[in-house]
Scaffold this motif. Structure first.
Motif, short mmCIF file in Angstrom:
data_model
loop_
_atom_site.label_atom_id
_atom_site.label_comp_id
_atom_site.label_asym_id
_atom_site.label_seq_id
_atom_site.Cartn_x
_atom_site.Cartn_y
_atom_site.Cartn_z
N ALA A 1 0.82 -1.21 0.00
CA ALA A 1 0.00 0.00 0.00
C ALA A 1 0.86 1.26 0.00
N VAL A 2 1.94 1.24 0.78
CA VAL A 2 2.85 2.40 0.82
C VAL A 2 3.53 2.57 -0.53
N ALA A 3 3.97 1.46 -1.12
CA ALA A 3 4.66 1.53 -2.42
C ALA A 3 3.74 2.05 -3.52
N LYS A 4 2.45 1.72 -3.43
CA LYS A 4 1.49 2.16 -4.45
C LYS A 4 0.89 3.52 -4.11
N GLN A 5 1.38 4.12 -3.03
CA GLN A 5 0.93 5.46 -2.61
C GLN A 5 -0.56 5.51 -2.37
N ILE A 6 -1.08 4.46 -1.72
CA ILE A 6 -2.48 4.45 -1.32
C ILE A 6 -2.66 5.46 -0.19
N ASP A 7 -3.57 6.38 -0.37
CA ASP A 7 -3.79 7.44 0.61
C ASP A 7 -4.30 6.84 1.92
N PRO A 8 -3.57 6.97 3.03
CA PRO A 8 -4.03 6.42 4.32
C PRO A 8 -5.39 6.93 4.73
N GLN A 9 -5.73 8.16 4.34
CA GLN A 9 -7.03 8.71 4.71
C GLN A 9 -8.15 7.93 4.05
N TRP A 10 -7.94 7.48 2.80
CA TRP A 10 -8.95 6.66 2.14
C TRP A 10 -9.16 5.36 2.89
N VAL A 11 -8.10 4.79 3.42
CA VAL A 11 -8.22 3.55 4.18
C VAL A 11 -8.94 3.82 5.50
N SER A 12 -8.60 4.93 6.15
CA SER A 12 -9.27 5.29 7.40
C SER A 12 -10.77 5.48 7.19
N ASP A 13 -11.13 6.06 6.05
CA ASP A 13 -12.54 6.32 5.75
C ASP A 13 -13.24 5.13 5.11
N HIS A 14 -12.51 4.01 4.96
CA HIS A 14 -13.03 2.80 4.28
C HIS A 14 -13.40 3.07 2.83
N LYS A 15 -12.85 4.14 2.26
CA LYS A 15 -12.96 4.34 0.82
C LYS A 15 -12.18 3.24 0.12
N ILE A 16 -11.12 2.80 0.77
CA ILE A 16 -10.31 1.68 0.30
C ILE A 16 -10.13 0.71 1.46
N THR A 17 -10.24 -0.59 1.17
CA THR A 17 -9.90 -1.59 2.18
C THR A 17 -8.80 -2.47 1.61
N LEU A 18 -7.96 -2.97 2.51
CA LEU A 18 -6.81 -3.81 2.13
C LEU A 18 -7.01 -5.17 2.79
N ASN A 19 -7.06 -6.23 1.96
CA ASN A 19 -7.44 -7.53 2.48
C ASN A 19 -6.54 -8.65 1.95
N ILE A 20 -6.34 -9.67 2.78
CA ILE A 20 -5.76 -10.92 2.31
C ILE A 20 -6.86 -11.67 1.56
N ASP A 21 -6.52 -12.27 0.45
CA ASP A 21 -7.53 -12.94 -0.37
C ASP A 21 -8.25 -14.05 0.40
N ALA A 22 -7.50 -14.96 1.02
CA ALA A 22 -8.07 -16.03 1.86
C ALA A 22 -9.21 -16.78 1.17
N GLY A 23 -9.07 -17.03 -0.12
CA GLY A 23 -10.07 -17.81 -0.84
C GLY A 23 -11.21 -17.02 -1.45
N ALA A 24 -11.24 -15.71 -1.24
CA ALA A 24 -12.33 -14.89 -1.77
C ALA A 24 -12.35 -14.90 -3.29
N PHE A 25 -11.16 -14.88 -3.92
CA PHE A 25 -11.10 -14.86 -5.38
C PHE A 25 -11.77 -16.11 -5.97
#
Length: 258
Positions: free
Chosen positions: A201-225
């Motif tokens: 996320a840091v390397a891709k410059q994902i805005d931390p504020q978007w994550v805080s606001d749940h505009k973006i979520t970061l997840n392990i796949d864990a079989g979802a795909f």
């Protein structure tokens, strides 16, 4: 005659006393206001790891072209780094910003994990992705020429090392203000290695504020795909795989649109 002069003098003295008292009150109010402003600026500077001189220089810079062309979310450290007066100063602000961003990403991911645990604990039988509801969606012809709706979310399946995924990510993120948000699933990150998601996320410059606001979520796949793609017909598709979630239903979102 003495009584007459007393009548004249006493009111004059009273007026002078009131004037001096009023001026003293105004001076005190101005001093208190100035002290409060300095204390407020000092506090805000300390929040960013800056001293008062640095904070004042940041405020001065924002009064010029930087404040006109940059978004309001640009941090004081970034402003000072952009306008660094030498390479040492530029490097110092860059390192300071990198540390702050990393620390913030760790806090966000820690909360995300706590949130996921809370979801599993509070709603053990409440699946966010209902495989049974997907069968009827998979054959509706996809979402060619999609027109974004405010509540749309995109499920974005990717890997930590995928240049093609990164190009699609950049173009999709540029449109993020037009829809609800993006849920990223990292298919090559196993449970227990969440720090890799943080680094990604840091390397891709994902805005931390978007994550805080749940505009973006970061997840392990864990079989979802596998769970989703088998019903949307995307199980053999190369990454990235994008799926549109709209009004509780999911449908393939062609990568070619981005």
């Amino acid at each position: 005659m003495i009584g007459f002069w007393l009548c004249i003098t006493l009111p004059v003295n009273a007026v002078n006393g009131q004037t001096l008292e009023s001026q003293s009150s105004k001076t005190l109010a101005i001093e208190q206001s100035a002290t409060q402003q300095i204390e407020s600026q000092t506090f805000r500077a300390e929040q960013w790891g800056l001293d008062l001189t640095e904070w004042q220089r940041y405020k001065f810079l924002m009064q010029g072209i930087r404040g006109s062309v940059s978004p309001a979310t640009l941090s004081p450290i970034e402003v000072l780094g952009i306008h660094a007066r030498n390479s040492d100063e530029r490097r110092r602000y860059a390192e300071q910003w990198a540390v702050m961003m990393r620390d913030d990403a760790e806090r966000i991911l820690a909360f995300q994990r706590a949130y996921d645990d809370a979801q599993r604990h509070l709603f053990p039988n409440g699946l966010l992705i209902d495989a049974n509801a997907l069968a009827s969606v998979a054959h509706q012809g996809g979402t060619e020429n999609v027109t974004w709706q405010p509540d749309d979310r995109v499920l974005f399946f990717t890997e930590t090392q995928c240049p093609h995924c990164d190009a699609v990510l950049e173009r999709l993120v540029s449109q993020i203000k037009q829809f609800g948000g993006i849920d990223f699933y990292l298919t090559d990150v196993p449970a227990g290695e969440e720090s890799r998601i943080r680094d990604w996320a840091v390397a891709k410059q994902i805005d931390p504020q978007w994550v805080s606001d749940h505009k973006i979520t970061l997840n392990i796949d864990a079989g979802a795909f596998h769970q989703v793609a088998v019903h949307t017909g995307q199980q053999s598709q190369d990454l990235p795989v994008l799926i549109l979630r709209r009004e509780g239903q999911l449908a393939p979102l062609p990568v070619s649109q981005f």
